[in-house]
Design a protein around this motif. Structure first.
Motif, short mmCIF file in Angstrom:
data_model
loop_
_atom_site.label_atom_id
_atom_site.label_comp_id
_atom_site.label_asym_id
_atom_site.label_seq_id
_atom_site.Cartn_x
_atom_site.Cartn_y
_atom_site.Cartn_z
N VAL A 94 -9.11 35.93 -92.51
CA VAL A 94 -9.38 34.50 -92.57
C VAL A 94 -8.12 33.74 -92.17
O VAL A 94 -7.00 34.09 -92.57
CB VAL A 94 -9.84 34.09 -93.98
N HIS A 95 -8.31 32.74 -91.35
CA HIS A 95 -7.20 31.90 -90.88
C HIS A 95 -7.76 30.50 -90.61
O HIS A 95 -8.97 30.28 -90.63
CB HIS A 95 -6.57 32.50 -89.63
N GLY A 96 -6.87 29.55 -90.37
CA GLY A 96 -7.30 28.17 -90.18
C GLY A 96 -6.47 27.44 -89.16
O GLY A 96 -5.42 27.90 -88.72
N MET A 97 -6.95 26.27 -88.79
CA MET A 97 -6.23 25.38 -87.88
C MET A 97 -6.65 23.94 -88.17
O MET A 97 -7.70 23.68 -88.78
CB MET A 97 -6.55 25.72 -86.42
N ARG A 98 -5.79 23.00 -87.78
CA ARG A 98 -6.04 21.57 -88.01
C ARG A 98 -6.46 20.91 -86.70
O ARG A 98 -5.84 21.14 -85.66
CB ARG A 98 -4.79 20.90 -88.58
N ILE A 99 -7.48 20.06 -86.75
CA ILE A 99 -7.93 19.28 -85.61
C ILE A 99 -7.72 17.81 -85.93
O ILE A 99 -8.47 17.22 -86.72
CB ILE A 99 -9.42 19.54 -85.27
N PRO A 100 -6.68 17.16 -85.40
CA PRO A 100 -6.45 15.74 -85.70
C PRO A 100 -7.58 14.87 -85.18
O PRO A 100 -8.15 15.12 -84.12
CB PRO A 100 -5.13 15.44 -84.96
N ILE A 101 -7.92 13.86 -85.95
CA ILE A 101 -9.00 12.93 -85.58
C ILE A 101 -8.50 11.50 -85.79
O ILE A 101 -7.48 11.26 -86.44
CB ILE A 101 -10.28 13.17 -86.40
N ILE A 102 -9.25 10.56 -85.23
CA ILE A 102 -8.96 9.15 -85.45
C ILE A 102 -9.46 8.75 -86.83
O ILE A 102 -10.42 9.33 -87.35
CB ILE A 102 -9.61 8.29 -84.35
N ARG A 103 -8.81 7.78 -87.43
CA ARG A 103 -9.17 7.39 -88.79
C ARG A 103 -10.51 6.67 -88.81
O ARG A 103 -10.69 5.66 -88.13
CB ARG A 103 -8.10 6.48 -89.38
N PRO A 104 -11.50 7.16 -89.57
CA PRO A 104 -12.78 6.46 -89.69
C PRO A 104 -12.61 5.12 -90.41
O PRO A 104 -11.62 4.89 -91.11
CB PRO A 104 -13.65 7.43 -90.51
N PRO A 105 -13.59 4.21 -90.25
CA PRO A 105 -13.45 2.89 -90.88
C PRO A 105 -13.31 2.94 -92.40
O PRO A 105 -12.58 2.13 -92.97
CB PRO A 105 -14.73 2.16 -90.45
N HIS A 106 -14.00 3.87 -93.07
CA HIS A 106 -13.94 3.90 -94.53
C HIS A 106 -12.65 4.54 -95.04
O HIS A 106 -12.48 4.67 -96.25
CB HIS A 106 -15.15 4.65 -95.10
N TYR A 107 -11.74 4.92 -94.13
CA TYR A 107 -10.44 5.45 -94.54
C TYR A 107 -9.33 4.43 -94.34
O TYR A 107 -8.16 4.73 -94.57
CB TYR A 107 -10.11 6.71 -93.74
#
Length: 415
Positions: A231-244
């Motif tokens: 098991v391993h992982g990675m991060r996918i950056p996203i734009i901030r949604p309005p409710h954040y």
């Protein structure tokens, strides 16, 4: 005799008075009846005059309304005539803009196998297989108004979007001669079709025979018995949604979706998990907590409660009876424990190498994605499915696709 005459006269007087009173009552009743008749005739006359007045007013009102309607109709005809005459004098507008399709129909059609692989990250054989598998979901019919987007273009467009480092909808529309909205629809339809059709075939939990095969592979390759995956992982950056927007994160944190996947010894994923948008930093652990709550339950059911099979993880993973991770206190380890950590590290490199190939082949995962959260998750899941398909078909992986980890600032890696 006199008394009888007296009573007789009195009786005659009473009779005369009673008759006079009756006559007077009849005369009074006749006068009242005549008065009522006069009042009734007067009321009827007033009602007749009032009805005639209302009828006259209604006639006048209808005439005025008819005049207004005629005036409005005349004004509308004049305005319509003026509008249409102005429109006819101008050049007629089309409901789509003509675009040149030379890049797709001429340039891309003349690509060599290596050039095709550099642009689309999949071989022509894999591309044709995807078109055949997704034809029932993606093929459209021509209409009387315009021709539909061909099937191969509907498949090539989203694959090109996923394979490029940064390519917006407008650029894709200019390359493939379609509108930006059509690019968005093609991407959504392609991701949905891949998840519905190809994912059950390429990303699925292993059966008993495959579990034995994977355990034998890890044992003979890395010396770790009863291991079926990493098991391993990675991060996918996203734009901030309005409710954040109301949240105030730390300066070095950014919003991302964490992908956690379990891969076999050949670097193919057989379990995918994604978190909701969360604030992370470059130093935060990728597997300090599980992305899905049902992931431990599924692994427990697959590996067994008696510790028969295991999954490898890094030191930051939560402890569990189906998870095997290295020792953390490296200052007080025995030689056997150090050898154990070395073997786990070598086996864990399988998952790291799989994620390197995933990010290298599908370069859209290396930059911040500005789509909605649901679309980002579908794109990530689609990339994982296509990664398994390319690994299964043994498509060539170019060395230049290897992505070196770079610090991320505000969700975007420094160039």
């Amino acid at each position: 005799m006199e008394e009888a005459d007296l009573w007789g006269g009195l009786f005659v007087s009473v009779i005369a008075w009673w008759r006079a009173r009756q006559l007077q009552d009849r005369q009074t009743e006749a006068r009242q009846k005549e008065r009522r008749l006069k009042l009734r005739r007067a009321r009827r006359l007033r009602m007749k005059k009032l009805h005639q007045t209302w009828k006259m007013r209604d006639k006048v009102c209808k005439q005025n309304q008819l005049h207004r309607f005629r005036a409005h109709d005349k004004w509308m005809k004049a305005a319509t005539h003026r509008f249409l005459s102005g429109r006819l004098q101008r050049r007629a507008k089309v409901w789509f803009y003509p675009r040149s399709s030379n890049w797709w129909e001429t340039t891309a059609a003349a690509f060599t196998d290596e050039e095709w692989l550099r642009h689309f990250s999949v071989s022509r054989k894999t591309f044709n297989y995807i078109c055949t598998a997704l034809e029932p979901q993606l093929k459209r019919q021509d209409t009387l108004f315009r021709l539909c987007i061909p099937l191969q273009k509907r498949v090539a467009l989203p694959i090109y979007k996923l394979a490029q480092h940064h390519c917006d909808y407008k650029t894709l529309g200019n390359l493939f001669a379609v509108g930006a909205a059509s690019v968005c629809h093609c991407l959504h339809d392609f991701c949905t079709a891949v998840i519905q059709v190809l994912k059950p075939q390429l990303v699925e939990a292993p059966n008993d025979c495959e579990l034995v095969r994977m355990a034998d592979f890890f044992y003979h390759t890395y010396g770790i018995p009863q291991c079926i995956g990493v098991v391993h992982g990675m991060r996918i950056p996203i734009i901030r949604p309005p409710h954040y927007y109301s949240e105030q994160p730390s300066r070095d944190s950014y919003l991302a979706i964490v992908l956690q996947a379990v891969s076999d010894g050949k670097g193919m994923f057989w379990d995918l998990n994604m978190t909701s948008p969360t604030w992370v930093t470059d130093s935060s652990a990728l597997t300090e907590s599980w992305a899905c709550e049902d992931f431990p339950i599924r692994m427990q059911n697959l590996c067994g409660s008696d510790g028969g099979l295991f999954i490898l993880g890094d030191a930051g993973c939560p402890s569990d009876n189906w998870l095997l991770k290295p020792y953390t206190n490296t200052s007080w380890l025995t030689p056997e424990q150090e050898l154990f950590n070395t073997q786990i590290g070598q086996a864990h490199s399988v998952a790291q190498y799989a994620f390197e190939r995933l990010k290298g082949r599908w370069r859209c995962l290396n930059k911040r994605n500005d789509c909605t959260v649901e679309i980002v998750k579908d794109m990530v899941e689609t990339c994982c499915v296509l990664h398994n398909l390319c690994e299964k078909n043994e498509d060539t992986f170019l060395p230049e696709w290897i992505v070196h980890d770079e610090p991320i600032v505000n969700g975007t890696a420094n160039e």
